[in-house]
Design a protein around this motif. Structure first.
Motif, mmCIF file in Angstrom:
data_model
loop_
_atom_site.group_PDB
_atom_site.id
_atom_site.type_symbol
_atom_site.label_atom_id
_atom_site.label_comp_id
_atom_site.label_asym_id
_atom_site.label_seq_id
_atom_site.Cartn_x
_atom_site.Cartn_y
_atom_site.Cartn_z
ATOM 1 N N ARG A 229 23.607 10.089 55.703
ATOM 2 C CA ARG A 229 22.736 8.927 55.751
ATOM 3 C C ARG A 229 21.681 9.073 56.837
ATOM 4 N NH1 ARG A 229 24.316 2.511 55.267
ATOM 5 N NH2 ARG A 229 22.303 1.918 54.434
ATOM 6 N N ALA B 272 18.585 10.758 55.425
ATOM 7 C CA ALA B 272 17.928 10.180 54.255
ATOM 8 C C ALA B 272 16.451 9.947 54.501
ATOM 9 C CB ALA B 272 18.600 8.862 53.860
ATOM 10 N N ILE C 202 13.009 11.441 52.401
ATOM 11 C CA ILE C 202 11.977 10.648 51.752
ATOM 12 C C ILE C 202 10.637 11.365 51.828
ATOM 13 C CG2 ILE C 202 10.712 8.469 51.799
ATOM 14 C CD1 ILE C 202 13.234 7.208 53.015
ATOM 15 N N PHE D 20 24.289 3.891 48.525
ATOM 16 C CA PHE D 20 23.415 4.621 49.436
ATOM 17 C C PHE D 20 23.884 6.059 49.610
ATOM 18 C CE2 PHE D 20 26.724 3.269 52.377
ATOM 19 C CZ PHE D 20 26.867 4.361 53.219
ATOM 20 N N TRP E 201 22.360 7.980 46.895
ATOM 21 C CA TRP E 201 20.902 8.044 46.957
ATOM 22 C C TRP E 201 20.423 9.342 47.599
ATOM 23 C CZ3 TRP E 201 20.626 4.014 43.972
ATOM 24 C CH2 TRP E 201 19.384 3.599 43.506
ATOM 25 N N ASN E 202 21.216 9.892 48.535
ATOM 26 C CA ASN E 202 20.856 11.182 49.122
ATOM 27 C C ASN E 202 20.799 12.267 48.049
ATOM 28 O OD1 ASN E 202 20.767 10.677 52.116
ATOM 29 N ND2 ASN E 202 22.825 9.941 51.671
ATOM 30 N N LEU F 191 17.684 11.628 45.847
ATOM 31 C CA LEU F 191 16.471 12.122 46.505
ATOM 32 C C LEU F 191 16.329 13.630 46.336
ATOM 33 C CD1 LEU F 191 16.599 10.040 49.797
ATOM 34 C CD2 LEU F 191 14.775 9.956 48.102
ATOM 35 N N VAL G 70 12.924 5.642 43.599
ATOM 36 C CA VAL G 70 14.098 6.205 44.264
ATOM 37 C C VAL G 70 13.831 6.395 45.748
ATOM 38 C CG1 VAL G 70 15.617 8.230 44.394
ATOM 39 C CG2 VAL G 70 14.970 7.304 42.166
ATOM 40 N N ARG G 71 12.641 6.907 46.091
ATOM 41 C CA ARG G 71 12.291 7.063 47.508
ATOM 42 C C ARG G 71 12.239 5.712 48.204
ATOM 43 N NH1 ARG G 71 8.331 10.184 45.169
ATOM 44 N NH2 ARG G 71 6.728 8.680 45.803
ATOM 45 N N SER H 198 15.600 4.095 48.985
ATOM 46 C CA SER H 198 16.568 4.816 49.821
ATOM 47 C C SER H 198 16.938 4.027 51.067
ATOM 48 C CB SER H 198 16.008 6.185 50.217
ATOM 49 O OG SER H 198 14.847 6.037 51.000
ATOM 50 N N GLN I 80 19.559 -1.778 45.129
ATOM 51 C CA GLN I 80 19.681 -0.534 44.376
ATOM 52 C C GLN I 80 20.364 -0.771 43.039
ATOM 53 O OE1 GLN I 80 21.824 1.666 47.346
ATOM 54 N NE2 GLN I 80 19.968 2.580 48.223
#
Length: 401
Positions: free
Chosen positions: A29, A32, A36, A97, A100-101, A104, A121-122, A125, A132
């Protein structure tokens, strides 16, 4: 990342389940925000070609007549049946979350169907889980992945990156070489077998100067070959200690044979897990080469430096992006295209999983409509989970509306 699957016997399932739920995610995290910026540029590049699902109905000359559900999508090895979001077990509880990594990372080389979503998506994040989740429900549609025969249950296994101590020169117990690819690898197919690599002067001559590092244990080296990638902790000639990655760079194009199965077929062991194999090699050191030569397949590596960001992720998968522990899976591409967000549910003695993952890799043993290999991370704890993981699986593909 190309890998095979082999079962190992490890510690208690409850302990491993707790470890996998927390492994590496705090560090992930933290990176992240960095991702981005990187993804902003990557998502503007031309995406690779991907096979989109077809809406044509499959036909069969045997069995009962199939009446597709309206909106069903078909891949060559699976069909996707539309369902409701509340059909996804645990959808309201997942820590999105963490996934989400991985998403990305997929946006660095997005499939055509998902490239238009990468800007969102960016942006999301740094959003909370409810934002989300709401966006996913608005932009995507869930489909239950099943075989063309209607079977919805499949199998989940695991894989990881081994982490070995190594040396740049042989000696002091480090006598097992790890090689980069020889110059004639693409010319001579198949290349020499594992036994020939160890014994033939011609093979040794072709590998002259190709040793990347030396490790202590030939069985651990075999694990590295089977997983297809790993990390080494190596002391350089100037005394500094570095951790680098040995990434997959090719094979000798020989068939993969399980050394555990060889032991079982010979009646030499009853326990063909990695601890059982290791125990047998300790008791039978004069037969170690015979065991290893039972698998003619040999893997060559390339060394990659690890920045702090690289170290927070795994090797690059078949999609071409780094894998995220606990959130990347290997799939059969004929069932699920790379880059597809997938809802995964699996209940068994090793882990209890209901979570969002990304289809970012493949493997030679990962075949079938409902089949996945779960990337657990790197090192001993990840190996404990990956080595024991073999349990029931259900999948839902999340496709743009």
């Amino acid at each position: 990342m190309v890998h095979q699957t082999m079962t190992t016997k490890m510690t208690s399932a409850n302990s491993a389940s707790i470890k996998i739920n927390t492994m590496n995610f705090r560090l992930l995290r933290l990176v992240a925000t960095t991702l981005i910026v990187g993804t902003l540029a990557a998502c503007s590049t031309k995406p690779p070609q991907s096979t989109a699902p077809s809406t044509e109905s499959p036909t069969s000359s045997t069995g009962p007549e199939y009446h597709p559900v309206p909106g069903t999508l078909n891949q060559s090895k699976s069909r996707w049946v539309p369902v409701e979001w509340n059909d996804l077990p645990g959808f309201s509880d997942d820590a999105l979350f963490e996934a989400w990594n991985a998403w990305l990372r997929s946006c660095e080389k997005p499939a055509p169907a998902f490239a238009p979503l990468c800007a969102d998506v960016r942006r999301l994040s740094i959003a909370n889980g409810e934002e989300q989740r709401s966006w996913m429900m608005n932009k995507l549609r869930p489909y239950r992945v099943e075989g063309n025969d209607g079977k919805v249950d499949g199998m989940l296994t695991g894989y990881y990156e081994p982490f070995l101590d190594a040396a740049r020169a042989p000696g002091n117990g480090f006598n097992v070489p790890l090689y980069g690819p020889p110059a004639d690898l693409g010319v001579r197919k198949p290349w020499y077998t594992r036994q020939q690599i160890d014994t033939l002067p011609a093979a040794q001559a072709a590998l002259q100067g190709k040793v990347l590092a030396w490790v202590r244990d030939p069985v651990e080296a075999m694990v590295l070959h089977i997983q297809g990638s790993g990390r080494i902790r190596v002391q350089e000639p100037d005394g500094t200690v570095r951790v680098t990655r040995l990434a997959f760079a090719g094979t000798n194009d020989q068939p993969y044979k399980s050394i555990g199965k060889w032991l079982l077929d010979q009646g030499l062991v009853r326990d063909a897990t990695w601890p059982g194999i290791t125990a047998w090699t300790v008791q039978n050191p004069q037969r170690v080469n015979e065991l290893l030569w039972a698998n003619p397949r040999f893997v060559f590596f390339k060394e990659e430096q690890l920045s702090p960001l690289d170290a927070a992720f795994g090797p690059r998968g078949a999609q071409g992006v780094p894998l995220t522990p606990g959130r990347s899976i290997a799939v059969d591409r004929a069932s699920i295209p790379y880059g597809t967000p997938v809802w995964l549910a699996s209940t068994g003695p090793t882990v209890q999983l209901s979570r969002l993952v990304l289809a970012q890799d493949t493997g030679s043993a990962i075949l079938g409509p409902v089949r996945a290999d779960y990337f657990t991370g790197w090192g001993h704890e990840a190996g404990e989970v990956a080595g024991r993981l073999k349990q029931n699986l259900r999948l839902w593909a999340l496709w743009p509306r």
